[in-house]
Design a protein around this motif. Structure first.
Motif, PDB file in Angstrom:
ATOM      1  N   ILE A 133     -98.602 -71.173  51.878  1.00  0.00           N
ATOM      2  CA  ILE A 133     -97.360 -70.417  51.705  1.00  0.00           C
ATOM      3  C   ILE A 133     -96.316 -71.343  51.088  1.00  0.00           C
ATOM      4  CG2 ILE A 133     -95.524 -69.139  52.857  1.00  0.00           C
ATOM      5  CD1 ILE A 133     -97.519 -68.404  55.036  1.00  0.00           C
ATOM      6  N   SER A 134     -95.790 -70.929  49.928  1.00  0.00           N
ATOM      7  CA  SER A 134     -94.787 -71.729  49.222  1.00  0.00           C
ATOM      8  C   SER A 134     -93.400 -71.178  49.521  1.00  0.00           C
ATOM      9  CB  SER A 134     -95.038 -71.699  47.712  1.00  0.00           C
ATOM     10  OG  SER A 134     -96.331 -72.171  47.410  1.00  0.00           O
ATOM     11  N   LEU A 135     -92.492 -72.074  49.929  1.00  0.00           N
ATOM     12  CA  LEU A 135     -91.107 -71.707  50.201  1.00  0.00           C
ATOM     13  C   LEU A 135     -90.191 -72.481  49.258  1.00  0.00           C
ATOM     14  CD1 LEU A 135     -91.227 -71.807  54.122  1.00  0.00           C
ATOM     15  CD2 LEU A 135     -91.282 -69.776  52.646  1.00  0.00           C
ATOM     16  N   PRO A 136     -89.034 -71.947  48.836  1.00  0.00           N
ATOM     17  CA  PRO A 136     -88.495 -70.646  49.272  1.00  0.00           C
ATOM     18  C   PRO A 136     -89.008 -69.464  48.458  1.00  0.00           C
ATOM     19  CG  PRO A 136     -86.933 -71.727  47.840  1.00  0.00           C
ATOM     20  CD  PRO A 136     -88.089 -72.674  47.967  1.00  0.00           C
ATOM     21  N   GLU A 137     -89.977 -69.696  47.537  1.00  0.00           N
ATOM     22  CA  GLU A 137     -90.419 -68.616  46.651  1.00  0.00           C
ATOM     23  C   GLU A 137     -91.185 -67.518  47.384  1.00  0.00           C
ATOM     24  OE1 GLU A 137     -91.208 -71.768  46.405  1.00  0.00           O
ATOM     25  OE2 GLU A 137     -90.818 -72.587  44.403  1.00  0.00           O
ATOM     26  N   ASN A 138     -91.683 -67.827  48.601  1.00  0.00           N
ATOM     27  CA  ASN A 138     -92.440 -66.853  49.396  1.00  0.00           C
ATOM     28  C   ASN A 138     -93.690 -66.364  48.658  1.00  0.00           C
ATOM     29  OD1 ASN A 138     -90.586 -66.840  51.617  1.00  0.00           O
ATOM     30  ND2 ASN A 138     -89.202 -65.612  50.350  1.00  0.00           N
ATOM     31  N   ILE A 139     -94.468 -67.327  48.148  1.00  0.00           N
ATOM     32  CA  ILE A 139     -95.726 -67.021  47.468  1.00  0.00           C
ATOM     33  C   ILE A 139     -96.880 -67.372  48.400  1.00  0.00           C
ATOM     34  CG2 ILE A 139     -97.224 -67.604  45.526  1.00  0.00           C
ATOM     35  CD1 ILE A 139     -94.736 -68.180  43.885  1.00  0.00           C
ATOM     36  N   LEU A 140     -97.778 -66.426  48.605  1.00  0.00           N
ATOM     37  CA  LEU A 140     -98.975 -66.654  49.405  1.00  0.00           C
ATOM     38  C   LEU A 140    -100.128 -66.947  48.450  1.00  0.00           C
ATOM     39  CD1 LEU A 140    -100.530 -66.597  52.129  1.00  0.00           C
ATOM     40  CD2 LEU A 140    -100.935 -64.157  51.701  1.00  0.00           C
ATOM     41  N   THR A 141    -100.705 -68.141  48.557  1.00  0.00           N
ATOM     42  CA  THR A 141    -101.792 -68.564  47.672  1.00  0.00           C
ATOM     43  C   THR A 141    -103.097 -68.640  48.443  1.00  0.00           C
ATOM     44  OG1 THR A 141    -100.273 -69.856  46.294  1.00  0.00           O
ATOM     45  CG2 THR A 141    -102.617 -70.380  46.126  1.00  0.00           C
ATOM     46  N   ILE A 142    -104.144 -68.066  47.852  1.00  0.00           N
ATOM     47  CA  ILE A 142    -105.508 -68.219  48.370  1.00  0.00           C
ATOM     48  C   ILE A 142    -106.204 -69.194  47.429  1.00  0.00           C
ATOM     49  CG2 ILE A 142    -107.669 -67.045  48.930  1.00  0.00           C
ATOM     50  CD1 ILE A 142    -106.086 -64.482  49.282  1.00  0.00           C
ATOM     51  N   PRO A 143    -106.418 -70.454  47.835  1.00  0.00           N
ATOM     52  CA  PRO A 143    -106.997 -71.451  46.918  1.00  0.00           C
ATOM     53  C   PRO A 143    -108.368 -71.063  46.379  1.00  0.00           C
ATOM     54  CG  PRO A 143    -106.046 -72.513  48.858  1.00  0.00           C
ATOM     55  CD  PRO A 143    -106.061 -71.048  49.136  1.00  0.00           C
ATOM     56  N   ALA A 144    -109.184 -70.412  47.208  1.00  0.00           N
ATOM     57  CA  ALA A 144    -110.521 -69.990  46.777  1.00  0.00           C
ATOM     58  C   ALA A 144    -110.833 -68.650  47.436  1.00  0.00           C
ATOM     59  CB  ALA A 144    -111.571 -71.030  47.144  1.00  0.00           C
ATOM     60  N   ALA A 145    -110.912 -67.612  46.625  1.00  0.00           N
ATOM     61  CA  ALA A 145    -111.135 -66.264  47.154  1.00  0.00           C
ATOM     62  C   ALA A 145    -112.621 -66.043  47.434  1.00  0.00           C
ATOM     63  CB  ALA A 145    -110.626 -65.226  46.157  1.00  0.00           C
TER      64      ALA A 145
END
Length: 476
Positions: free
Chosen positions: A291-303
């Motif tokens: 989870i990147s803040l403050p941008e509020n991006i949820l990243t899945i490194p490998a789906a």
């Protein structure tokens, strides 16, 4: 007796070698195999080297193509072929060099194509007229206490896109507008104010007369016209969250690749963002997510398939709660269920070659013969998706057949040899020539041994006669 045995052994070796060489003519030639395909590359301006390795580079030649057109140093002096079967392109220009690249491998037995890979040239691009840095600054009216999005003007070419906000003075070192909890860059590069404050106006307008949208990469940059903010009115009341960037209802990710969910909202007080996945609330302690803040991006490194399901972004402040929800679908790259296999057919017969693949999306099939696309206007060849029918087969129809399948994300291939009975393939002609030389040298060897044996025999008789004469003289 020993001499006769030696002759029999030599004659047997000659016959056996001849039979081995003759039998070799019945086998199809060795495929010129690609063991290292070109790789997708994303390069800045400058030089790129594309390589393609084969199983026997000593006897093979490699030709490279871009979007199906051969790369030729004659027509483009920026292109150079190396002695190590690589190709180098200098002075990269996205307008000329972006595209799909293949290598075509040829030896005296046939020709095949590699998988296609993408080359994209990293170029900063430029802003359109009216939004260039030299144009008159643009003033934006804002309401203190309310949400606002400052949009980055569109670029003519934005790969890669690395958007910053600030200004670049004459010394060339960017002065950036810092992200805060209430003010940050959205995933598309636009600048979000969850609720504009007086401090925001000061930060923007005092930064050397305003801020620009900057596309920055490796010390190079292009910046847009400057923007100023003007206060038109103000509200000091709180208000409930509202989405400015939300989750799509359906989201596709390919297995093993990175995927990002974006969720941005305005509100006062600044909303808190909470993420939920198929197994409940998500935090940064979960190794499957970031989870990147403050941008509020949820990243899945490998789906991976176990991460498929419903995802929610919940934004909340003292005035209310909003949520955005979407489904994540994990897609798969193409895989073969049925590959091509070598076939031997009679002249004037007919054969249908078929492959079968599984994978997500629309699977598109392409067919090649000896490294060239099948001519669909030729009545001898009929392509029907994953099958190829060859009619009225002639001796000239022998060769390597390749099937490619692509789902828009990845490409795989299968190769086989179509042998026509009675057709003399290049390797067979070579083997016949080698056989003649081989037999010639064996015959010379046999003749030399026979001659040597005769010489030894004559010497033996001569010495025997002399010994007999000596014994007779001694007796007398």
């Amino acid at each position: 007796m020993d001499f006769a045995r030696l002759l029999n052994v030599l004659l047997f070796m000659t016959v056996a070698d001849s039979q081995i060489l003759t039998a070799s003519n019945d086998h199809h030639p060795e495929l010129p195999k690609v063991i290292f395909h070109p790789i997708s590359q994303y390069k800045p301006r400058g030089t790129v080297k594309i390589s393609c390795k084969t199983n026997d580079e000593r006897s093979e030649s490699i030709q490279y193509t871009r979007d199906g057109v051969p790369l030729s140093p004659t027509s483009d002096p920026r292109i150079t072929y190396g002695t190590d079967n690589t190709v180098t392109i200098t002075g990269l220009d996205y307008r000329q060099d972006d595209g799909e690249y293949r290598c075509i491998v040829t030896n005296n037995r046939g020709k095949i194509q590699s998988l296609k890979k993408v080359l994209k040239v990293k170029t900063l691009g430029s802003f359109s007229n009216g939004f260039q840095f030299t144009d008159t600054p643009i003033r934006k009216d804002v309401v203190i206490g309310r949400s606002f999005v400052l949009q980055c003007p569109k670029l003519s070419y934005n790969f890669p896109q690395n958007i910053l906000w600030g200004t670049v003075p004459q010394n060339g070192k960017p002065i950036l507008l810092a992200d805060t909890k209430e003010r940050y860059r959205m995933s598309n590069g636009d600048l979000l104010f969850t609720h504009v404050t007086e401090q925001d106006l000061k930060d923007v307008n005092d930064l050397i007369g305003g801020i620009s949208c900057i596309n920055y990469h490796n010390g190079l940059y292009v910046q847009s016209v400057k923007f100023n903010l003007k206060r038109v009115t103000a509200f000091d009341d709180n208000f409930a969250p509202s989405f400015l960037e939300s989750i799509s209802s359906t989201n596709d990710a390919y297995e093993g690749e990175k995927f990002k969910f974006k969720c941005s909202a305005g509100g006062r007080p600044t909303p808190k963002v909470t993420w939920f996945g198929p197994r409940g609330e998500i935090d940064n302690l979960n190794p499957d997510y970031q989870i990147s803040l403050p941008e509020n991006i949820l990243t899945i490194p490998a789906a991976y398939p176990r991460l498929a399901g419903n995802y929610r972004c919940v934004v909340k402040n003292s005035q209310g709660t909003r949520q955005s929800e979407g489904k994540l679908v994990i897609k798969s790259f193409p895989k073969w269920k049925k590959k091509l296999k070598d076939e031997t057919v009679d002249e004037n017969s007919q054969i249908t070659l078929k492959v079968d693949a599984i994978g997500s999306g629309i699977l598109a099939y392409d067919w090649f013969k000896n490294g060239q696309p099948i001519d669909r206007t030729n009545s001898t060849y009929k392509v029907n998706g994953n099958s190829l029918t060859v009619k009225n087969i002639r001796k000239s129809d022998f060769g390597f057949i390749q099937a490619f399948v692509n789902n828009g994300q990845q490409e795989i291939s299968s190769t086989a040899f179509l042998n026509v009975k009675g057709a003399e393939i290049p390797s067979a002609r070579k083997l016949k020539k080698e056989k003649k030389f081989y037999e010639f040298y064996i015959l010379i060897g046999i003749a030399s041994i026979i001659l040597l044996a005769l010489v030894v025999f004559v010497l033996y008789i001569h010495l025997k006669d002399r010994n007999t004469e000596t014994e007779e003289q001694q007796t007398s």
